[in-house]
Design a protein around this motif. Structure first.
Motif, PDB file in Angstrom:
ATOM      1  N   GLN A 132      44.420  40.069  38.036  1.00  0.00           N
ATOM      2  CA  GLN A 132      43.033  40.425  37.750  1.00  0.00           C
ATOM      3  C   GLN A 132      43.049  41.728  36.958  1.00  0.00           C
ATOM      4  O   GLN A 132      43.628  42.730  37.394  1.00  0.00           O
ATOM      5  CB  GLN A 132      42.247  40.640  39.039  1.00  0.00           C
ATOM      6  N   ALA A 161      39.970  31.390  36.720  1.00  0.00           N
ATOM      7  CA  ALA A 161      38.764  32.067  36.250  1.00  0.00           C
ATOM      8  C   ALA A 161      37.968  31.200  35.299  1.00  0.00           C
ATOM      9  O   ALA A 161      38.512  30.312  34.641  1.00  0.00           O
ATOM     10  CB  ALA A 161      39.135  33.375  35.544  1.00  0.00           C
ATOM     11  N   ASP A 162      36.660  31.455  35.232  1.00  0.00           N
ATOM     12  CA  ASP A 162      35.823  30.904  34.178  1.00  0.00           C
ATOM     13  C   ASP A 162      36.025  31.751  32.922  1.00  0.00           C
ATOM     14  O   ASP A 162      36.217  32.969  33.012  1.00  0.00           O
ATOM     15  CB  ASP A 162      34.347  30.982  34.572  1.00  0.00           C
ATOM     16  N   ASN A 176      37.043  34.542  41.400  1.00  0.00           N
ATOM     17  CA  ASN A 176      38.371  34.041  41.018  1.00  0.00           C
ATOM     18  C   ASN A 176      38.930  33.118  42.094  1.00  0.00           C
ATOM     19  O   ASN A 176      38.651  33.294  43.285  1.00  0.00           O
ATOM     20  CB  ASN A 176      39.331  35.207  40.809  1.00  0.00           C
ATOM     21  N   MET A 233      36.859  36.700  30.478  1.00  0.00           N
ATOM     22  CA  MET A 233      35.566  36.408  31.092  1.00  0.00           C
ATOM     23  C   MET A 233      34.523  37.354  30.521  1.00  0.00           C
ATOM     24  O   MET A 233      34.682  38.575  30.612  1.00  0.00           O
ATOM     25  CB  MET A 233      35.636  36.591  32.612  1.00  0.00           C
ATOM     26  N   ASN A 263      29.914  34.624  32.431  1.00  0.00           N
ATOM     27  CA  ASN A 263      30.749  33.695  33.191  1.00  0.00           C
ATOM     28  C   ASN A 263      30.644  33.964  34.689  1.00  0.00           C
ATOM     29  O   ASN A 263      30.327  35.084  35.110  1.00  0.00           O
ATOM     30  CB  ASN A 263      32.221  33.837  32.784  1.00  0.00           C
ATOM     31  N   THR A 296      49.079  35.618  39.410  1.00  0.00           N
ATOM     32  CA  THR A 296      47.755  35.792  38.822  1.00  0.00           C
ATOM     33  C   THR A 296      47.401  37.271  38.831  1.00  0.00           C
ATOM     34  O   THR A 296      47.532  37.935  39.856  1.00  0.00           O
ATOM     35  CB  THR A 296      46.690  35.003  39.615  1.00  0.00           C
ATOM     36  N   LEU A 338      41.751  37.546  33.221  1.00  0.00           N
ATOM     37  CA  LEU A 338      42.719  37.016  34.188  1.00  0.00           C
ATOM     38  C   LEU A 338      43.927  36.530  33.419  1.00  0.00           C
ATOM     39  O   LEU A 338      43.804  35.896  32.378  1.00  0.00           O
ATOM     40  CB  LEU A 338      42.130  35.838  34.973  1.00  0.00           C
ATOM     41  N   HIS A 387      32.237  35.062  37.929  1.00  0.00           N
ATOM     42  CA  HIS A 387      33.329  36.017  38.052  1.00  0.00           C
ATOM     43  C   HIS A 387      34.114  35.918  39.352  1.00  0.00           C
ATOM     44  O   HIS A 387      34.974  36.745  39.637  1.00  0.00           O
ATOM     45  CB  HIS A 387      32.807  37.439  37.862  1.00  0.00           C
ATOM     46  N   ARG A 409      38.821  30.532  46.848  1.00  0.00           N
ATOM     47  CA  ARG A 409      38.360  31.802  46.301  1.00  0.00           C
ATOM     48  C   ARG A 409      39.226  32.950  46.837  1.00  0.00           C
ATOM     49  O   ARG A 409      39.511  32.999  48.038  1.00  0.00           O
ATOM     50  CB  ARG A 409      36.902  32.043  46.675  1.00  0.00           C
ATOM     51  N   LEU A 444      37.073  38.756  42.967  1.00  0.00           N
ATOM     52  CA  LEU A 444      36.223  38.788  41.779  1.00  0.00           C
ATOM     53  C   LEU A 444      36.404  40.120  41.073  1.00  0.00           C
ATOM     54  O   LEU A 444      36.982  41.064  41.613  1.00  0.00           O
ATOM     55  CB  LEU A 444      34.752  38.540  42.125  1.00  0.00           C
ATOM     56  N   ALA A 481      36.998  28.056  36.778  1.00  0.00           N
ATOM     57  CA  ALA A 481      37.855  28.384  37.914  1.00  0.00           C
ATOM     58  C   ALA A 481      37.871  27.259  38.941  1.00  0.00           C
ATOM     59  O   ALA A 481      36.826  26.732  39.312  1.00  0.00           O
ATOM     60  CB  ALA A 481      37.382  29.680  38.574  1.00  0.00           C
TER      61      ALA A 481
END
Length: 213
Positions: free
Chosen positions: A151, A67-68, A102, A94, A98, A149, A185, A100, A175, A178, A205
């Motif tokens: 979310q 993630a960003d 992922n 995030m 950012n 991971t 994350l 979004h 990817r 999102l 990300a």
């Protein structure tokens, strides 16, 4: 699907709705003031659902950020019900500015996907990890390592999107989903992984290494 369009598909309805309202206000109502009111969310939706390309590090030992955002917490020796042993956890927050979309932190096969309904507390709170709506994606690497991971929805986020299914083979930086409008994350790495980030670091990300084997 590769989900490599310039705008994530989930954003198209928002852009179309506000864009149509902008055009109607300008053309039919001939009110540029009202049109400007609708233009702002049109532009914001296009910005929020942007889906830029990223340059994944060439070193295959690198584990990339999913993630960003900003690293807000790092925990050592934690356990999770989907994992077989202790691990390192990196939490990334995030904000609404950012990207979004992922991305998968490391290549492997999706062995488990588990969705949990829950609350919508602010995603920067520690209790959001356990109480908020969340979706867990467990990757099993070719050499048997587990990378999880999660979310996590936030205060404003009301929908978690996951584009992958159990059994899918994925590559690092690909990817996979999102979360709409601000979220969190969490990545659980094996204890053998060496961390490359610290609390407060900004990450992107698919591009920023957060760990290495």
């Amino acid at each position: 699907m590769k989900h490599d369009s310039l705008i994530a598909p989930e954003g198209i309805p928002f852009i179309a709705l506000f864009g149509a309202a902008t055009i109607l206000a300008a053309v039919l109502l001939k009110s540029y003031g009202i049109a400007a009111v609708f233009l702002a969310p049109t532009l914001f939706s296009a910005w929020f659902f942007r889906n830029p390309e990223r340059r994944v590090p060439g070193d295959e030992r690198m584990i990339v950020s999913p993630a960003d955002g900003q690293v807000i917490r790092i925990d050592e020796g934690v356990h999770h019900e989907l994992l077989s042993g202790p691990c390192r956890k990196v939490s990334i927050f995030m904000n609404i500015f950012n990207v979004h979309v992922n991305r998968i932190p490391y290549s492997g096969k999706v062995s488990r996907i588990v969705y949990h309904p829950g609350r919508f507390l602010s995603a920067n709170l520690d209790k959001a990890s356990e109480q908020n709506e969340r979706n867990s994606v467990l990757i099993l690497t070719d050499d048997g390592k587990e990378i999880l991971t999660i979310q996590i929805a936030g205060l404003i986020a009301r929908r978690i999107v996951c584009w992958v299914e159990e059994g899918d083979g994925l590559t690092r930086g690909e990817r996979f989903g999102l979360i709409r409008f601000g979220s969190r994350l969490e990545v659980f790495l094996p204890m053998e992984a060496k961390l490359c980030v610290a609390r407060g670091d900004k990450v992107q990300a698919g591009q920023t290494p957060i760990g290495t084997f």
